[in-house]
Design an enzyme around this catalytic site. Structure first.
Site, PDB file in Angstrom:
ATOM      1  CE  LYS A 172       8.237 -31.598  18.078  1.00 49.61           C
ATOM      2  NZ  LYS A 172       9.535 -31.040  18.476  1.00 49.61           N
ATOM      3  CB  THR A 173       8.819 -38.600  18.982  1.00 48.29           C
ATOM      4  OG1 THR A 173       8.886 -37.786  17.806  1.00 48.29           O
ATOM      5  CG2 THR A 173       8.540 -40.037  18.562  1.00 48.29           C
ATOM      6  CD  GLU A 210       6.577 -35.749  17.041  1.00 43.52           C
ATOM      7  OE1 GLU A 210       7.638 -35.189  16.688  1.00 43.52           O
ATOM      8  OE2 GLU A 210       6.435 -36.986  17.098  1.00 43.52           O
TER       9      GLU A 210
END
Length: 493
Positions: A151-152, A195
Site C-alpha cells: 500500500k505505502t 493509503e
C-alpha cells in the site's frame, strides 16, 4: 499495555452481518464521520505516528488550529511543530484546550486515556483517524490503495506520478517519502491519494473514485477475528465505489484480489485488472528487469505498447507500478507523465531502503512483517546480492501474527543463506508465552535467535562476507541498522 482482547470487547456486540470497523462509535470513538458542524480547532491523540502525523499535517496545511499529544518524542513531531502544532509529550486531560471542536484518535488510543475521557465529558466529538482523513480530503477525486501488502509504495508511486504528470495532488501515505518531502500534504489540485488501511476496518470511511487492490491475504486477525470478517469489510469498502461511480483496479496475479474483482464485477462494479493473468487488460508483455532496476513492456487496453522503467527492484514493484498506471489512466492522466513519475520513484522509507554500505556489504531496511512481504523482500535481496551471500534478519511483529504464520514465516526466511531472528516485537499486544521467535527458528536450518543488543557484533564477526544484510520487521529493528553499520565499519575487514 492493554490486552488485545480489550479492543474486541470495545467493539461488541455486533449485529449479524455488521462489519468490524473502528469507525463504529464505542468506548473511544463517538462519531463515525467528520462532524457536519463547523470545525476550527483539532486535537490529535498519538500525533507522532506515521498515520496520525499525516492527519495533523493535512489539518495544519488546511489552516486548522492543531494541538496534539504523544507518549514520547519522535521524528514526526518537529516538522509538525514547525507548521504550528502545539504538542505535549504525555497524556493529560489538560491537553484538551478550551475551544477544541474535534478530537482525532488512532486505534491504539484506549478508553482510559485521560484526554479521551475529558473529550467525552465536554461532549467533543471523537473520530477515528480514517474519518479525519476522509473529512480533510473531501471534494477531491480520490485514489485509494488497499491490500495486504504494497500500500505505502503504491500510494507513493501514484502521488509522484500525478506530480510528474502536472497534477498537484493531496496525499497521505504510511511512511516518509523523501521525494515527496513528507508523508502527507494538501497539494492544490483536484486529486488525492490515500493509503487505505484494512487493519482496523477504518478504510470504509473513504468513497474513492478509483480503488487499487494490490492483493488480499488473511492478516490482522487479532482485530477482525476471522478471514471472513476481513473479507466482509473489504467487500463493504468496494461497495462504496457505487457512491462515486468509481472503478476497482485489481491485481489479477493475486488470487485474493482476483476473487474480489470477480465478485465486484458480478455485483455491477466497474473493474479493471492488471498483471500477467489472461483476464488482465493492463498486461505485462515482456520483462527485461535486472538487479539494476525493472524494464517491462506493457500492453494497454487500447493496444498501445508502453515501456515501464523503475529504479526500485522486485516483481512486486512492477505490479505496484502497473496498478498505478491503470488507475491514473482511468482519471485521464497522461500516460507519458505517469511513466516519467514512476521511473523517478526511488522508494518509500523502509521499503527496501539501503541504510548504508560497508566494503561491499549493503545493509537494507524493509518494513516486511507478513510472510508474503518477507518473501518479496528476500527475492529483491537475492537480486541485489546476485551470486553473493544474503543474510536475513527478521523481527516478528505481534505475537498473534507470529503464531498464525509460524510455518509460513519459516518457509519465506529459508530462502536466505543465513537467517537471524530477533525476539517478537509486541506492539499493542501483551506478552504471550505460548509463542516465541525460537518457534520459527527451529523450522529453519542453521538459524538462530539473538537479542538486538548482540546483533551488531555478531554480524560484524560472522557476516562480513555478505553482499546483502536485509533487516526486516515493523517494530524497532530500524534502530538497530545504524549500529550494524558501525560494527561492520569497526571490524575493519
Amino acid at each position: 499495555m492493554m490486552p488485545t482482547t480489550d479492543l474486541l470487547d470495545d467493539l461488541r456486540p455486533f449485529s449479524p452481518g455488521e462489519i468490524r470497523t473502528m469507525l463504529r462509535p464505542g468506548a473511544v470513538v463517538t462519531d463515525a464521520a467528520w462532524p457536519k458542524t463547523h470545525v476550527r480547532k483539532i486535537h490529535v491523540i498519538r500525533i507522532g505516528g506515521a498515520g496520525m502525523s499525516a492527519v495533523a499535517r493535512l489539518a495544519l496545511e488546511a489552516g486548522f488550529d492543531v494541538t496534539g499529544s504523544e507518549s514520547q518524542e519522535g521524528r514526526f513531531l518537529p516538522p509538525l511543530r514547525d507548521l504550528g502544532a502545539r504538542i505535549t509529550v504525555g497524556f493529560d486531560a489538560a491537553n484538551i484546550e478550551d475551544g477544541t471542536d474535534l478530537v482525532i484518535v488512532s486505534t491504539a488510543v484506549r478508553a482510559d486515556n485521560p484526554e479521551v475521557r475529558r473529550a467525552h465529558e465536554l461532549d467533543i466529538p471523537v473520530i477515528h483517524r480514517a474519518a479525519g482523513l476522509a473529512g480533510l480530503l473531501k471534494n477531491r477525486a480520490l485514489v485509494a490503495v488497499a491490500g495486504t501488502h504494497g500500500k505505502t509504495t503504491t500510494s507513493a508511486m501514484a502521488t509522484l506520478a500525478l506530480r510528474a504528470a502536472g497534477a498537484e495532488p493531496a496525499w497521505a501515505v504510511g511512511a516518509a517519502v523523501a521525494q515527496l518531502g513528507a508523508n502527507a500534504g494538501q497539494g492544490s489540485g483536484e486529486f488525492a491519494v490515500v493509503e487505505a488501511d484494512e487493519s482496523d476496518g477504518s478504510f470504509v470511511a473513504f468513497a474513492p473514485s478509483v480503488l487499487v487492490l494490490t492483493n488480499f491475504e488473511a492478516d490482522h486477525l487479532d482485530f477482525h477475528g476471522t478471514e471472513e470478517n476481513l473479507r466482509a469489510v473489504l467487500s463493504a469498502f468496494v461497495a462504496r465505489l457505487a457512491e462515486t461511480n468509481g472503478t476497482l483496479v485489481a491485481c489479477a496475479d493475486d488470487p485474493g484480489s482476483l476473487a474480489f474483482a470477480r465478485d465486484a464485477r458480478a455485483a455491477g462494479h466497474r473493474v479493471v485488472l492488471y498483471g500477467e493473468h489472461p483476464e488482465a487488460t493492463w498486461r505485462i508483455a515482456a520483462d527485461r528487469s535486472s538487479a539494476a532496476g525493472a524494464h517491462v513492456d506493457i500492453d494497454a487496453p487500447d493496444g498501445e505498447r508502453l515501456n515501464l522503467s523503475l529504479r526500485v527492484p522486485g516483481r512486486h514493484n512492477v505490479l505496484n507500478a502497473l496498478g498505478v498506471l491503470a488507475a491514473l489512466d482511468i482519471l485521464g492522466i497522461s500516460r507519458e507523465g505517469v511513466l516519467t513519475g514512476l521511473a523517478e520513484f526511488a522508494g518509500a522509507d523502509r521499503r527496501f531502503q539501503v541504510a548504508g554500505e560497508v566494503r561491499g556489504t549493503a545493509v537494507i531496511d524493509d518494513y516486511a512483517h507478513h510472510p508474503r512481504e518477507v518473501a518479496a523482500a528476500l527475492a529483491a535481496g537475492r537480486e541485489r546480492a546476485e551470486e553473493g551471500k544474503l543474510v536475513a534478519v527478521f523481527q516478528p511483529h505481534l505475537f498473534s501474527r507470529t503464531k498464525a504464520f509460524t510455518r509460513e514465516f519459516a518457509e519465506a526466511l529459508s530462502s536466505a543463506d543465513e537467517t537471524i531472528l530477533l525476539p517478537i516485537y509486541p506492539a499493542r499486544e501483551d506478552f504471550d508465552p505460548s509463542i516465541r521467535s525460537e518457534d520459527v527458528a527451529t523450522l529453519i536450518d542453521g538459524s538462530r535467535v539473538l537479542d538486538a543488543a548482540d546483533l551488531p557484533d555478531y554480524l560484524a564477526s560472522h557476516a562480513r562476507d555478505a553482499r546483502v544484510i536485509l533487516m526486516m520487521g515493523a517494530g524497532d529493528i530500524v534502530d538497530v541498522s545504524p549500529r550494524v553499520l558501525e560494527a561492520l565499519e569497526a571490524s575493519g575487514a
